[in-house]
Design a protein around this motif. Structure first.
Motif, short mmCIF file in Angstrom:
data_model
loop_
_atom_site.label_atom_id
_atom_site.label_comp_id
_atom_site.label_asym_id
_atom_site.label_seq_id
_atom_site.Cartn_x
_atom_site.Cartn_y
_atom_site.Cartn_z
N ASN A 69 5.45 63.35 -66.49
CA ASN A 69 5.54 62.29 -65.49
C ASN A 69 5.79 62.03 -64.09
OD1 ASN A 69 6.41 60.94 -67.69
ND2 ASN A 69 8.65 60.86 -67.71
N VAL A 70 6.95 63.40 -63.57
CA VAL A 70 5.99 63.99 -62.68
C VAL A 70 4.51 64.30 -61.70
CG1 VAL A 70 6.56 66.33 -60.62
CG2 VAL A 70 8.29 64.95 -62.46
N SER A 71 3.32 65.18 -62.95
CA SER A 71 2.45 65.21 -62.17
C SER A 71 1.61 63.84 -62.55
CB SER A 71 2.01 66.58 -63.59
OG SER A 71 1.92 66.29 -64.66
N SER A 72 1.65 63.44 -63.08
CA SER A 72 0.75 62.22 -63.36
C SER A 72 0.06 61.46 -62.41
CB SER A 72 1.70 61.24 -64.33
OG SER A 72 2.64 61.27 -64.81
N ASN A 73 1.72 61.45 -61.51
CA ASN A 73 1.61 61.35 -59.99
C ASN A 73 0.54 61.43 -58.84
OD1 ASN A 73 4.26 58.80 -60.43
ND2 ASN A 73 4.99 61.22 -60.74
N ILE A 74 -0.08 62.33 -59.68
CA ILE A 74 -1.03 63.29 -58.53
C ILE A 74 -2.06 61.75 -58.23
CG2 ILE A 74 -2.89 64.18 -58.41
CD1 ILE A 74 -0.70 66.90 -59.24
N ALA A 75 -2.62 60.62 -59.45
CA ALA A 75 -3.63 59.76 -59.27
C ALA A 75 -3.10 59.03 -58.08
CB ALA A 75 -3.19 59.06 -60.77
N PHE A 76 -2.00 58.31 -58.24
CA PHE A 76 -1.71 57.22 -56.94
C PHE A 76 -2.14 58.13 -55.58
CE2 PHE A 76 1.85 55.91 -60.04
CZ PHE A 76 0.77 55.08 -60.62
N LEU A 77 -1.42 59.65 -55.57
CA LEU A 77 -2.06 60.24 -54.20
C LEU A 77 -3.57 60.09 -53.54
CD1 LEU A 77 -1.09 61.30 -51.35
CD2 LEU A 77 -1.48 63.91 -53.05
N LEU A 78 -4.41 60.37 -55.13
CA LEU A 78 -5.74 60.49 -54.70
C LEU A 78 -6.67 58.46 -55.06
CD1 LEU A 78 -7.00 62.91 -57.71
CD2 LEU A 78 -6.15 63.25 -55.67
N VAL A 79 -6.21 58.22 -55.65
CA VAL A 79 -6.65 57.05 -55.17
C VAL A 79 -6.22 56.43 -54.09
CG1 VAL A 79 -5.07 55.39 -56.85
CG2 VAL A 79 -7.30 54.50 -56.58
N GLY A 80 -4.90 56.38 -53.98
CA GLY A 80 -4.56 55.61 -52.67
C GLY A 80 -5.11 56.09 -51.64
N GLY A 81 -5.35 57.04 -50.85
CA GLY A 81 -5.83 58.12 -50.31
C GLY A 81 -7.34 58.18 -49.73
N ALA A 123 -0.23 55.73 -52.07
CA ALA A 123 -0.31 57.56 -51.89
C ALA A 123 1.42 57.56 -51.65
CB ALA A 123 -0.88 57.87 -50.49
N LEU A 124 2.03 56.36 -51.06
CA LEU A 124 3.60 57.04 -50.98
C LEU A 124 4.53 56.91 -52.33
CD1 LEU A 124 4.16 55.16 -47.41
CD2 LEU A 124 4.25 58.14 -48.38
N THR A 125 4.05 55.62 -53.30
CA THR A 125 4.31 56.14 -54.80
C THR A 125 4.02 57.19 -55.08
OG1 THR A 125 3.97 54.09 -54.42
CG2 THR A 125 4.67 55.01 -56.60
N CYS A 126 2.65 57.85 -54.95
CA CYS A 126 2.48 59.83 -55.36
C CYS A 126 4.62 60.15 -55.21
CB CYS A 126 1.69 59.87 -54.89
SG CYS A 126 1.80 62.17 -55.77
N VAL A 127 4.91 60.18 -53.98
CA VAL A 127 5.80 61.36 -53.21
C VAL A 127 7.33 60.15 -54.00
CG1 VAL A 127 7.13 61.80 -50.72
CG2 VAL A 127 4.70 61.63 -50.96
N GLY A 128 7.20 59.12 -53.89
CA GLY A 128 8.66 58.61 -54.32
C GLY A 128 8.48 58.91 -55.95
N SER A 129 7.77 58.67 -56.43
CA SER A 129 7.79 58.89 -58.12
C SER A 129 8.23 60.31 -58.67
CB SER A 129 6.70 58.19 -58.75
OG SER A 129 6.86 58.12 -60.60
N ALA A 130 6.97 60.79 -57.53
CA ALA A 130 7.39 62.46 -58.45
C ALA A 130 8.80 63.04 -58.15
CB ALA A 130 6.26 63.78 -57.65
N TYR A 131 9.58 62.62 -57.30
CA TYR A 131 10.61 62.75 -56.84
C TYR A 131 11.75 61.74 -57.41
CZ TYR A 131 15.12 62.66 -54.05
OH TYR A 131 16.22 63.02 -53.70
N TYR A 132 11.40 61.27 -58.07
CA TYR A 132 12.25 60.06 -58.97
C TYR A 132 12.46 60.69 -60.70
CZ TYR A 132 13.11 56.93 -62.80
OH TYR A 132 14.06 56.30 -63.90
N HIS A 133 11.38 61.10 -60.41
CA HIS A 133 11.28 61.69 -62.25
C HIS A 133 11.24 63.12 -62.04
CE1 HIS A 133 9.61 58.62 -63.76
NE2 HIS A 133 8.65 58.64 -63.36
N LEU A 134 11.04 64.10 -61.28
CA LEU A 134 12.28 65.25 -60.75
C LEU A 134 13.96 65.24 -61.44
CD1 LEU A 134 10.51 66.89 -57.30
CD2 LEU A 134 10.82 67.53 -60.00
N GLU A 135 13.91 64.29 -61.35
CA GLU A 135 16.11 64.47 -61.52
C GLU A 135 15.69 62.78 -61.17
OE1 GLU A 135 19.87 65.76 -60.17
OE2 GLU A 135 18.34 66.80 -59.37
N PRO A 136 15.74 62.17 -62.64
CA PRO A 136 15.82 60.87 -62.44
C PRO A 136 17.42 60.34 -62.81
CG PRO A 136 14.66 60.99 -64.14
CD PRO A 136 15.05 62.35 -63.60
#
Length: 271
Positions: free
Chosen positions: A51-63, A98-111
């Motif tokens: 759930n954390v690592s799959s957010n990389i897709a947002f960084l790639l497409v957003g960037g 792209a920022l969703t990658c950061v926010g979502s990864a932060y959330y899923h580390l400790e929901p």
């Protein structure tokens, strides 16, 4: 002109109705079980790894979208990639993705609800920026630009309203749900009610379909995970939602201007 004015009034009335409903209906609290995702496996020392690592897709497409918006030329000779009337709306949208990658990864580390705020903030900005882009594309360029700021502020306010309400024990998700749902509905209506200025107009419909699939996998998170315990539905949601944004990116790269009677035909040629 009469049809165009009627369509504009319809959108105004619909916007007002959604706003009234979001504030008048009984509060919709955040279900506590929302944070209990099916796939909670840790890997490489990262909790809830997929759930954390799959957010990389947002960084790639957003960037990639941000880079595209900053380009001066398109693949088509002598044609600008994005005119100023829409450049900023799409730039804000891709930056939010792209920022969703950061926010979502932060959330899923400790929901929890506090971290979920940082997941939803960039998402709300992205939805509102897409709506502003469609207004610029189909209704009037300057109108979309003028509404970009207010729409983004409404999106942010819907998340903060929920967040502050949760802290006070009176959380209400309805405004946030209304913002996201209305943005998608309004985009679809604008596509059907107003003619395009570029080809590949129906690519937005494909993007909405990918996002609908993303919401479906989110809903069936546990069923998907229990089918083989390979991946949960929520991680797939991230990937399908990123694919929806990629489809918009693809649209911007491949499209070309249309004019006159060719507009309606070009819209149907975008699949």
């Amino acid at each position: 002109m009469v049809r165009r004015n009627a369509a504009l009034w319809f959108l105004v009335v619909l916007t007002s109705a959604v706003a009234v409903a979001a504030l008048a209906l009984p509060p919709l609290p955040q279900p506590p079980e929302y944070h209990q995702f099916a796939d909670q496996r840790a890997l490489l020392g990262i909790p809830n790894f997929f759930n954390v690592s799959s957010n990389i897709a947002f960084l790639l497409v957003g960037g990639a979208g941000v880079v595209l918006c900053l380009r001066d030329r398109s693949p088509h000779p002598s044609q600008p990639l994005l005119d100023p009337s829409v450049r900023w709306t799409y730039l804000v949208m891709f930056a939010a993705v792209a920022l969703t990658c950061v926010g979502s990864a932060y959330y899923h580390l400790e929901p929890d609800n506090t971290r979920l705020t940082w997941d939803r903030l960039p998402m709300s900005v992205g939805f509102m920026a897409l709506l502003a882009a469609m207004i610029s594309e189909r209704i009037h360029p300057r109108t979309g630009m003028a509404l970009l700021g207010p729409l983004v502020l409404v999106g942010i306010a819907s998340v903060l309203y929920w967040h502050w309400g949760e802290a006070a024990g009176t959380g209400n998700l309805r405004p946030y749900v209304a913002v996201q749902s209305f943005a998608i509905l309004a985009v679809l209506l604008i596509i059907f009610l107003f003619p395009p200025r570029h080809s590949r107009g129906t690519d937005i419909l494909v993007a909405v379909a990918w996002y609908a699939l993303a919401k479906g996998t989110e809903f069936y998170d546990r069923d998907i995970y229990s089918a083989g315990q390979l991946v949960g539905g929520h991680a797939l949601k991230h990937l399908f939602a990123a694919l929806a944004i990629f489809w918009i990116l693809r649209m911007l790269w491949k499209r070309s201007p249309v004019s006159g009677s060719a507009a309606s035909n070009a819209s149907s040629a975008g699949s």
